[in-house]
Each structure stands twice: as structure tokens, then as C-alpha cells.
Design a protein around this motif. Sequence first.
Motif, PDB file in Angstrom:
ATOM      1  N   LYS A  63     -21.309  75.422 -78.295  1.00  0.00           N
ATOM      2  CA  LYS A  63     -20.980  74.645 -77.097  1.00  0.00           C
ATOM      3  C   LYS A  63     -21.242  73.153 -77.333  1.00  0.00           C
ATOM      4  O   LYS A  63     -20.428  72.306 -76.961  1.00  0.00           O
ATOM      5  CB  LYS A  63     -21.794  75.162 -75.918  1.00  0.00           C
ATOM      6  N   LEU A  66     -18.542  71.781 -79.658  1.00  0.00           N
ATOM      7  CA  LEU A  66     -17.227  71.649 -79.023  1.00  0.00           C
ATOM      8  C   LEU A  66     -17.192  70.601 -77.923  1.00  0.00           C
ATOM      9  O   LEU A  66     -16.116  70.113 -77.584  1.00  0.00           O
ATOM     10  CB  LEU A  66     -16.772  72.998 -78.473  1.00  0.00           C
ATOM     11  N   THR A  67     -18.326  70.233 -77.360  1.00  0.00           N
ATOM     12  CA  THR A  67     -18.317  69.192 -76.332  1.00  0.00           C
ATOM     13  C   THR A  67     -18.662  67.833 -76.928  1.00  0.00           C
ATOM     14  O   THR A  67     -17.822  66.944 -76.979  1.00  0.00           O
ATOM     15  CB  THR A  67     -19.282  69.535 -75.187  1.00  0.00           C
ATOM     16  N   VAL A  68     -19.872  67.707 -77.413  1.00  0.00           N
ATOM     17  CA  VAL A  68     -20.324  66.422 -77.950  1.00  0.00           C
ATOM     18  C   VAL A  68     -19.536  66.047 -79.205  1.00  0.00           C
ATOM     19  O   VAL A  68     -19.093  64.906 -79.352  1.00  0.00           O
ATOM     20  CB  VAL A  68     -21.842  66.462 -78.239  1.00  0.00           C
ATOM     21  N   LEU A  71     -16.009  64.961 -78.309  1.00  0.00           N
ATOM     22  CA  LEU A  71     -16.039  63.634 -77.672  1.00  0.00           C
ATOM     23  C   LEU A  71     -16.250  62.531 -78.700  1.00  0.00           C
ATOM     24  O   LEU A  71     -15.585  61.490 -78.651  1.00  0.00           O
ATOM     25  CB  LEU A  71     -17.143  63.581 -76.611  1.00  0.00           C
TER      26      LEU A  71
END
Length: 165
Positions: A63, A66-68, A71
Amino acid sequence: MLLKTFRWSFAVTAVGLALGVWYGGWTAFGVIAILAVLEISLSFDNAVVNAGILKKMSAFWQKIFLTVGVLIAVFGMRLAFPVVIVAVTAKKSPFEAVNLALTDKDRYEQLVTDAHPAIAAFGGMFLLMIFLDFIFEDRDIKWLGWLERPSPSSARSTCCPSASP
């Protein structure tokens, strides 16, 4: 199903294309559309590598990745990093660099071009690190066995003390 899965992607793309038309006319729309297709097509190889990395991670780190990670990769490297390069190499504030990018594209292009040696050196060192990792990482499958196989003397010197003869 397609619209449900990719609704945010389609929305962001539509907003980006609309902003392109508003800011730079139909020429900007064409450039943005071409760059979007190029970015999508070149991102497939990264997706394959990322999938291999993700399968080795716990759900929490997947997670975070895939997010940080996304981005940083998308917004950081494609939006913020060029501005930071211009700000540092031209000794300008980030706000001045953004203003320059929006108002004086020719000068901004010249400053990015002037920063090419630093950018190329960074990219070259990054590729060298990837190559050295490929050569010296211990793997089950060896593509270049004569080069990847460690010599007996180096294997002994890097081995843990408890496994030494």
C-alpha cells in the motif's frame, strides 16, 4: 467495469487535456495527448518490474509503495524534479522557476538544457548502479555466468566468518 475501474484516470486525463486547451490551445492539446500515450506505453515495463517487487512485500508495504511511490514517481519526478533542477542550477527560488516555466518557456528550456551535464551524470550513475547490482547480486539464474560468478577468493572474503573453512 472499465469505467468503474478507470474513472479517476479518465477524469484526470480529461481535466489535463481541458487545461491544455485552455492554457495553450489545440496545439497544447495535441502535445499533451501524444505525451500521455507515450507515458502510458513506456510505463508498461515499469509495471512489470513493480509487480515483481510488490509480490515480495507485505500488504502494508504494498500500500505504501503504491501510494507514496506512485506519487513520488508521477508528480515528483515529472513535475517537481525539473523545477528543482532549474531552481538549483540557475540559483532561483522554486517559485521563480515555476513562474519562468509558465511565462518564459524559451528561457526555461535554456536553463534545463544548461543543466544537461548534471542530469546526464546523475542518470549515468544510476544506470551504473543498476548494472553493478545486476552483475554482483547472487541469483539463481545467471545470464552471463563467466562474469556473474564470483571468484573463489572473493567468495571466501565476503562470506560470513562462521562458514569459513
